[in-house]
Scaffold this motif. Structure first.
Motif, mmCIF file in Angstrom:
data_model
loop_
_atom_site.group_PDB
_atom_site.id
_atom_site.type_symbol
_atom_site.label_atom_id
_atom_site.label_comp_id
_atom_site.label_asym_id
_atom_site.label_seq_id
_atom_site.Cartn_x
_atom_site.Cartn_y
_atom_site.Cartn_z
ATOM 1 N N LEU A 152 20.979 39.884 32.367
ATOM 2 C CA LEU A 152 20.958 40.687 33.718
ATOM 3 C C LEU A 152 22.207 41.325 33.938
ATOM 4 N N ARG A 153 23.206 41.103 33.178
ATOM 5 C CA ARG A 153 24.539 41.811 33.704
ATOM 6 C C ARG A 153 24.580 43.179 33.539
ATOM 7 N N PRO A 154 23.884 43.637 32.455
ATOM 8 C CA PRO A 154 23.902 45.330 32.221
ATOM 9 C C PRO A 154 23.319 45.806 33.422
ATOM 10 N N LEU A 155 22.411 45.282 34.219
ATOM 11 C CA LEU A 155 21.856 45.811 35.264
ATOM 12 C C LEU A 155 22.940 45.881 36.340
ATOM 13 N N ALA A 156 23.704 44.928 36.486
ATOM 14 C CA ALA A 156 25.064 44.997 37.669
ATOM 15 C C ALA A 156 25.963 45.979 37.345
ATOM 16 N N GLU A 157 26.256 46.129 35.861
ATOM 17 C CA GLU A 157 27.131 47.213 35.440
ATOM 18 C C GLU A 157 26.479 48.648 35.735
ATOM 19 N N ALA A 158 25.213 48.671 35.789
ATOM 20 C CA ALA A 158 24.635 50.108 36.017
ATOM 21 C C ALA A 158 24.630 50.269 37.611
ATOM 22 N N GLY A 159 25.096 49.299 38.375
ATOM 23 C CA GLY A 159 25.209 49.586 39.871
ATOM 24 C C GLY A 159 24.264 48.816 40.707
ATOM 25 N N HIS A 160 23.480 47.830 40.176
ATOM 26 C CA HIS A 160 22.482 46.980 40.985
ATOM 27 C C HIS A 160 22.986 45.624 41.221
ATOM 28 N N LEU A 161 22.774 45.025 42.460
ATOM 29 C CA LEU A 161 23.149 43.775 42.972
ATOM 30 C C LEU A 161 22.223 42.803 41.979
ATOM 31 N N VAL A 162 22.658 41.876 41.627
ATOM 32 C CA VAL A 162 21.660 40.859 40.895
ATOM 33 C C VAL A 162 21.861 39.470 41.396
ATOM 34 N N VAL A 163 20.851 38.922 41.846
ATOM 35 C CA VAL A 163 20.994 37.571 42.337
ATOM 36 C C VAL A 163 20.019 36.393 41.443
ATOM 37 N N ILE A 164 20.650 35.516 41.072
ATOM 38 C CA ILE A 164 19.831 34.598 40.251
ATOM 39 C C ILE A 164 19.737 33.364 41.012
ATOM 40 N N THR A 165 18.660 32.765 41.363
ATOM 41 C CA THR A 165 18.726 31.753 42.422
ATOM 42 C C THR A 165 18.849 30.502 41.379
ATOM 43 N N LYS A 166 19.589 29.438 42.123
ATOM 44 C CA LYS A 166 19.455 28.011 41.457
ATOM 45 C C LYS A 166 18.348 27.125 42.177
#
Length: 243
Positions: A152-166
């Protein structure tokens, strides 16, 4: 002391020893995820270990009883032993799959992405201009949330906030309110991409009305979902887009 009382005490001692071994073994197998995962499993392991030690020690120190246990007391004792064995089995089953490289490497902040982590979520935030479209992800059952960071990190690098829940105990059904909490916390995001792996995909699927695109018009914010076959649901591989 009657034979039944002796048998009961030795059963308690064996179950208590098993509880100590399983709790300690589960903690060792879980490793760093005890710190990086949701605290619910750590609390369960600690409670199981302390209770097992206490019950085991007490079973050796209790004085011998001269009276035979009543039928009702024996039923209660049997139920307690059965519940203890069941809980020990659940603790062993809940041992999660921990993250490995390169997922762990993706958990490091750099000049493009800031990675923050707390007891309930992992957030990958772009350091540059941020898109109004965010990504929310539910992990699969008993999976380390950090395991998805590299994907999912490439999405953040493309400018999107990424939330992965625990999830508590690594079970997505215990984290159904996580998306609402993430949406309320991250106000700059006005549109969301919601996805999940395995059981996590099953839990987020109702957010789009069981694959019916027309229900998106009634949602408080546009959502996109990518999901694959989840246990008892028909296998699917589809994407519902919102403009």
């Amino acid at each position: 002391m009657t034979k039944s009382e002796i048998g009961y005490r030795w059963t308690v001692r064996i179950v208590a020893i098993l509880g100590v071994i399983v709790a300690a073994g589960a903690a060792f197998a879980t490793g760093p995820m005890l710190i990086h995962g949701h605290p619910a499993y750590l609390i369960l392991l600690a409670a199981a270990f302390v209770i097992s030690v206490t019950v085991g020690v007490r079973s050796w120190r209790l004085p011998a009883s001269r009276k035979s246990a009543s039928w009702g007391r024996r039923v209660v004792q049997g139920m307690l032993i059965g519940a203890s064995v069941l809980m020990i089995a659940v603790i062993a089953w809940l041992v999660p799959s921990t993250a490995e490289a390169p997922a762990l490497a993706a958990m490091t902040s750099d000049r493009t992405v800031t990675v923050t982590e707390n007891s309930t979520e992992i957030v990958l935030k772009p350091t540059g201009p941020e898109s109004p479209v965010g990504v929310f992800f539910q992990p699969g059952a008993r999976f380390d949330a950090r395991a998805y960071s590299a994907i999912l990190r490439p999405l953040a690098e493309a400018g999107h906030l990424v939330v992965i829940t625990k999830q508590p105990f690594g079970i997505a059904f215990l984290s159904t309110g996580a998306f609402a909490a993430a949406r309320a916390e991250h106000h700059p995001v006005t549109r969301w991409v919601v996805g999940g792996h395995s059981l996590g995909g099953l839990v987020v699927t109702p957010l789009v009305g069981w694959w019916r695109p027309r229900t998106l018009k009634r949602m408080p914010c546009p959502i996109v979902i990518q999901s694959s076959g989840c246990y008892f649901l028909p296998p699917i591989q589809q994407r519902i887009s919102v403009t």
